[in-house]
Scaffold this active site. Structure first.
Site, PDB file in Angstrom:
ATOM      1  N   TYR A  74       0.833  -1.201   0.000  1.00 50.19           N
ATOM      2  CA  TYR A  74       0.000   0.000   0.000  1.00 50.19           C
ATOM      3  C   TYR A  74       0.869   1.253   0.000  1.00 50.19           C
ATOM      4  O   TYR A  74       0.566   2.229  -0.680  1.00 50.19           O
ATOM      5  CB  TYR A  74      -0.928   0.011   1.218  1.00 50.19           C
ATOM      6  CG  TYR A  74      -1.981   1.092   1.129  1.00 50.19           C
ATOM      7  CD1 TYR A  74      -3.201   0.827   0.512  1.00 50.19           C
ATOM      8  CD2 TYR A  74      -1.748   2.374   1.624  1.00 50.19           C
ATOM      9  CE1 TYR A  74      -4.168   1.816   0.402  1.00 50.19           C
ATOM     10  CE2 TYR A  74      -2.705   3.370   1.516  1.00 50.19           C
ATOM     11  CZ  TYR A  74      -3.914   3.079   0.902  1.00 50.19           C
ATOM     12  OH  TYR A  74      -4.862   4.069   0.780  1.00 50.19           O
ATOM     13  N   PHE A 126      -7.154  21.127 -24.925  1.00 49.76           N
ATOM     14  CA  PHE A 126      -7.476  19.711 -24.980  1.00 49.76           C
ATOM     15  C   PHE A 126      -8.716  19.518 -24.112  1.00 49.76           C
ATOM     16  O   PHE A 126      -8.883  20.206 -23.109  1.00 49.76           O
ATOM     17  CB  PHE A 126      -6.320  18.826 -24.497  1.00 49.76           C
ATOM     18  CG  PHE A 126      -6.671  17.367 -24.631  1.00 49.76           C
ATOM     19  CD1 PHE A 126      -6.711  16.777 -25.886  1.00 49.76           C
ATOM     20  CD2 PHE A 126      -7.050  16.608 -23.532  1.00 49.76           C
ATOM     21  CE1 PHE A 126      -7.102  15.456 -26.038  1.00 49.76           C
ATOM     22  CE2 PHE A 126      -7.430  15.276 -23.683  1.00 49.76           C
ATOM     23  CZ  PHE A 126      -7.464  14.703 -24.934  1.00 49.76           C
ATOM     24  N   THR A 127      -9.572  18.572 -24.510  1.00 51.20           N
ATOM     25  CA  THR A 127     -10.898  18.423 -23.870  1.00 51.20           C
ATOM     26  C   THR A 127     -10.829  18.392 -22.331  1.00 51.20           C
ATOM     27  O   THR A 127     -11.417  19.248 -21.669  1.00 51.20           O
ATOM     28  CB  THR A 127     -11.580  17.149 -24.380  1.00 51.20           C
ATOM     29  OG1 THR A 127     -10.680  16.046 -24.224  1.00 51.20           O
ATOM     30  CG2 THR A 127     -11.930  17.277 -25.865  1.00 51.20           C
ATOM     31  N   ASP A 217       1.927  19.927 -20.607  1.00 48.83           N
ATOM     32  CA  ASP A 217       1.175  18.706 -20.882  1.00 48.83           C
ATOM     33  C   ASP A 217       2.104  17.835 -21.719  1.00 48.83           C
ATOM     34  O   ASP A 217       2.228  18.022 -22.928  1.00 48.83           O
ATOM     35  CB  ASP A 217      -0.131  19.036 -21.617  1.00 48.83           C
ATOM     36  CG  ASP A 217      -0.947  17.776 -21.916  1.00 48.83           C
ATOM     37  OD1 ASP A 217      -0.387  16.662 -21.858  1.00 48.83           O
ATOM     38  OD2 ASP A 217      -2.144  17.916 -22.223  1.00 48.83           O
ATOM     39  N   LYS A 260      -0.117   7.290 -23.335  1.00 52.87           N
ATOM     40  CA  LYS A 260       0.267   7.650 -24.706  1.00 52.87           C
ATOM     41  C   LYS A 260       1.757   7.322 -24.890  1.00 52.87           C
ATOM     42  O   LYS A 260       2.110   6.174 -24.974  1.00 52.87           O
ATOM     43  CB  LYS A 260      -0.005   9.137 -24.949  1.00 52.87           C
ATOM     44  CG  LYS A 260      -1.285   9.681 -24.296  1.00 52.87           C
ATOM     45  CD  LYS A 260      -2.563   9.373 -25.024  1.00 52.87           C
ATOM     46  CE  LYS A 260      -3.828   9.792 -24.297  1.00 52.87           C
ATOM     47  NZ  LYS A 260      -4.000  11.178 -24.016  1.00 52.87           N
ATOM     48  N   ARG A 384     -13.100  14.593 -34.272  1.00 49.08           N
ATOM     49  CA  ARG A 384     -12.506  15.712 -33.562  1.00 49.08           C
ATOM     50  C   ARG A 384     -12.980  16.961 -34.290  1.00 49.08           C
ATOM     51  O   ARG A 384     -12.340  17.433 -35.225  1.00 49.08           O
ATOM     52  CB  ARG A 384     -10.967  15.630 -33.569  1.00 49.08           C
ATOM     53  CG  ARG A 384     -10.400  14.789 -32.432  1.00 49.08           C
ATOM     54  CD  ARG A 384     -10.730  15.389 -31.087  1.00 49.08           C
ATOM     55  NE  ARG A 384     -10.189  14.622 -29.969  1.00 49.08           N
ATOM     56  CZ  ARG A 384     -10.913  14.260 -28.907  1.00 49.08           C
ATOM     57  NH1 ARG A 384     -12.204  14.515 -28.843  1.00 49.08           N
ATOM     58  NH2 ARG A 384     -10.354  13.650 -27.892  1.00 49.08           N
ATOM     59  N   PHE A 451     -18.801  14.162 -26.637  1.00 54.86           N
ATOM     60  CA  PHE A 451     -18.410  13.281 -27.733  1.00 54.86           C
ATOM     61  C   PHE A 451     -18.299  11.815 -27.312  1.00 54.86           C
ATOM     62  O   PHE A 451     -18.454  10.927 -28.134  1.00 54.86           O
ATOM     63  CB  PHE A 451     -17.071  13.743 -28.341  1.00 54.86           C
ATOM     64  CG  PHE A 451     -15.927  13.807 -27.360  1.00 54.86           C
ATOM     65  CD1 PHE A 451     -15.740  14.925 -26.571  1.00 54.86           C
ATOM     66  CD2 PHE A 451     -15.056  12.749 -27.238  1.00 54.86           C
ATOM     67  CE1 PHE A 451     -14.693  14.982 -25.660  1.00 54.86           C
ATOM     68  CE2 PHE A 451     -14.000  12.789 -26.334  1.00 54.86           C
ATOM     69  CZ  PHE A 451     -13.820  13.915 -25.538  1.00 54.86           C
TER      70      PHE A 451
HETATM   71  C1  LIG Z   1      -5.027  12.006 -23.392  1.00 54.42           C
HETATM   72  C2  LIG Z   1      -4.632  13.372 -23.133  1.00 54.42           C
HETATM   73  C3  LIG Z   1      -4.858  13.963 -21.885  1.00 54.42           C
HETATM   74  C4  LIG Z   1      -5.636  13.287 -20.769  1.00 54.42           C
HETATM   75  O1  LIG Z   1      -5.084  12.103 -20.346  1.00 54.42           O
HETATM   76  P1  LIG Z   1      -5.931  10.837 -19.877  1.00 54.42           P
HETATM   77  O2  LIG Z   1      -4.892   9.854 -19.497  1.00 54.42           O
HETATM   78  O3  LIG Z   1      -6.773  10.397 -21.026  1.00 54.42           O
HETATM   79  O4  LIG Z   1      -6.770  11.248 -18.716  1.00 54.42           O
HETATM   80  C5  LIG Z   1      -4.384  15.251 -21.702  1.00 54.42           C
HETATM   81  N1  LIG Z   1      -3.759  15.921 -22.686  1.00 54.42           N
HETATM   82  C6  LIG Z   1      -3.552  15.391 -23.895  1.00 54.42           C
HETATM   83  C7  LIG Z   1      -2.846  16.183 -24.948  1.00 54.42           C
HETATM   84  C8  LIG Z   1      -3.987  14.105 -24.171  1.00 54.42           C
HETATM   85  O5  LIG Z   1      -3.789  13.596 -25.379  1.00 54.42           O
END
Ligand SMILES: *Cc1c(COP(=O)(O)O)cnc(C)c1O
Length: 475
Positions: A74, A126-127, A217, A260, A384, A451
């Site tokens: 933990y 970004f969303t 980011d 990613k 998109r 979306f």
């Molecule tokens: C995917 C993504 C996020 C958010 O990450 P999650 O792991 O999906 O929560 C933030 N910024 C960018 C540019 C992304 O592609």
């Protein structure tokens, strides 16, 4: 002339996963059941899945070995320490707070840094990033260069920030109203477009002048570094790992979706250099994610992430990763398909406005094109465009983005060049019958990030929406 050599993936396959083929009749039924939203399809009904590159990468044998070696304590798991060490070594940030994925890190940093009434400038939204900024009371301001909004422009660094626009905003609102600049390496919503090192250096100088931090980011930082290596004169002889480190060193903190670039199926983190911000994040993470040494991840996942970070900055890996995306993009360009220029690093973006010029934007041309591609071949892409852009918080109207795109996102190390050939063939087939493709109307709209779960019904070609419901023939 020097003959160009064929190239292949720098790995071989040790384990395979069977794909499921479907008939056109089955796909017709499945897309109807999914409300013409590719997010609502079952993955077993998909042949080649290009919905996203998020969490869909293939892990290496070394990463799988870490899964077995995972320390599920933990508190104080060895895998957390490995991950923290990898972040420090390759990215250079001092303090690491693990989170279950990227948006959780965005949640923490937005809560800590943003006060109601603040403005958060960034290189396109970004969303999830923008939503967390808004939920914390901030207003996002797009300060990306104009070229980013032009799918025809061949400018190499469309992720660059328009520094004049940014400085005007700082002067207009006052630096105390700007908690940070939100800078993404490769701009997802612009088509996976990189920011240049020289722009980032200039951004650092400008923000230092006003004492404003940069929140990075870093979701696709290695892909961005590769583009810098390829296209920025001074970086030709540096390794991707060196360039990644240089990018990170020019910023103050970072949110990471490790799903990613970092080659894992789940995970993320917030990384900062400021101890006070770290302290606050470390106490908040306990409320929302889990203890500060796991933050919503299993020990084994943190172990795999530590290895993934190392593998992700290898020149071999990233060259093949971006190379595969470019391979698909160039095939489509040769076939005369309208795609976003230049080809990005994590996917190829079809320009739906040009692909389907007869469909008005409020009939969701990109959404319709993604559905049509699935119908043709079982290839799954995503919208998109206007659906992703959501509604204006004040007026309640749709946001009408300039870019109306369908994203063919390539998972890392999952598909071969032959899969890319199949995808290109299918896009061409849909292009040949484009005049018979109609728009959609939205029949269900969720409150947040619509979306993901919105549902649609087809609108016949040549029909126009009147109000929200009625259809009338307009031609
Ligand atoms: C995917 C993504 C996020 C958010 O990450 P999650 O792991 O999906 O929560 C933030 N910024 C960018 C540019 C992304 O592609």
């Amino acid at each position: 002339m020097k003959r160009k050599r064929a190239w292949a993936e720098p790995y071989k396959i040790k384990m395979i996963e069977h794909l499921h083929m479907t008939t056109p009749e089955e796909r017709r039924r499945f897309i109807e059941e999914a409300g013409y939203n590719t997010f609502l399809l079952r993955s077993k009904d998909v042949y080649i899945d290009l919905l996203t590159d998020s969490g869909t990468s293939a892990m290496s044998d070394r990463q799988w070995a870490q899964i077995m070696l995972g320390d599920e304590a933990y508190a104080g798991s060895k895998d957390f320490l490995d991950m923290e060490a990898a972040v420090r070594e390759y990215y250079g940030y001092q303090y690491v707070v693990p989170t279950h994925q990227g948006r959780a890190a965005e949640h923490l940093i937005s809560k800590i840094m943003i006060k109601p009434g603040d403005f958060v400038p960034g290189n396109m939204y970004f969303t999830t990033t923008r939503l967390h900024q808004e939920l914390a009371g901030g207003t996002f301001v797009d300060v990306i260069v104009d070229e980013a909004h032009d799918p025809e422009s061949d400018f190499t660094f469309k992720g660059n920030i328009n520094l004049q626009k940014l400085e005007e905003l700082i002067i207009d609102k006052g630096p105390e109203k700007i908690p940070y600049v939100s800078m993404a390496t490769t701009v997802n919503m612009a088509g996976g477009q990189p920011i240049s090192m020289s722009n980032l250096r200039a951004l650092r100088m400008l923000t230092s002048k006003y004492n404003i931090p940069i929140v990075h980011d870093m979701t696709r930082v290695a892909e961005n570094a590769y583009m810098i290596q390829q296209y920025e004169e001074d970086y030709r002889h540096k390794t991707v790992a060196e360039i990644v480190r240089e990018i990170c060193d020019l910023t103050d903190m970072a949110t990471m979706s490790a799903k990613k670039d970092a080659l894992v199926n789940i995970g993320g983190f917030l990384a900062v250099n400021d101890y006070e911000v770290f302290e606050e994040a470390r106490s908040l993470v306990v409320v929302y994610e889990g203890l500060h040494t796991y933050g919503g991840m299993a020990g084994r996942d943190m172990g795999a992430l530590a290895v993934g970070i190392r593998e992700s900055v290898s020149d071999e890996h990233i060259k093949a990763r971006v190379g595969q995306v470019q391979y698909l993009g160039n095939k489509l360009l040769e076939a005369g398909i309208p795609i976003v220029h230049p080809i990005g690093t994590h996917g190829v973006f079809l320009n739906a406005k040009q692909f389907l010029p007869h469909i008005p934007q409020d009939q969701f041309p990109a959404q319709s094109l993604a559905a049509e591609l699935y119908l043709d071949s079982g290839v799954r892409a995503m919208e998109r465009g206007i659906v992703s852009a959501g509604r204006n918080k004040k007026t309640g109207e749709h946001n009408y983005p300039k870019l109306e795109l369908v994203r063919l996102t390539i998972p890392r190390r999952v598909y071969t060049q032959s899969h890319m050939d199949v995808v290109a063939d299918s896009v061409e087939a849909v292009y040949d019958k484009r005049e018979n493709i109609g728009g959609l109307k939205m029949v269900f709209e969720p409150k947040y990030l619509r979306f993901f779960q919105a549902r649609f019904e087809p609108v016949p070609v040549g029909w126009e929406l009147v109000g929200n419901e009625e259809l009338s023939y307009s031609k």
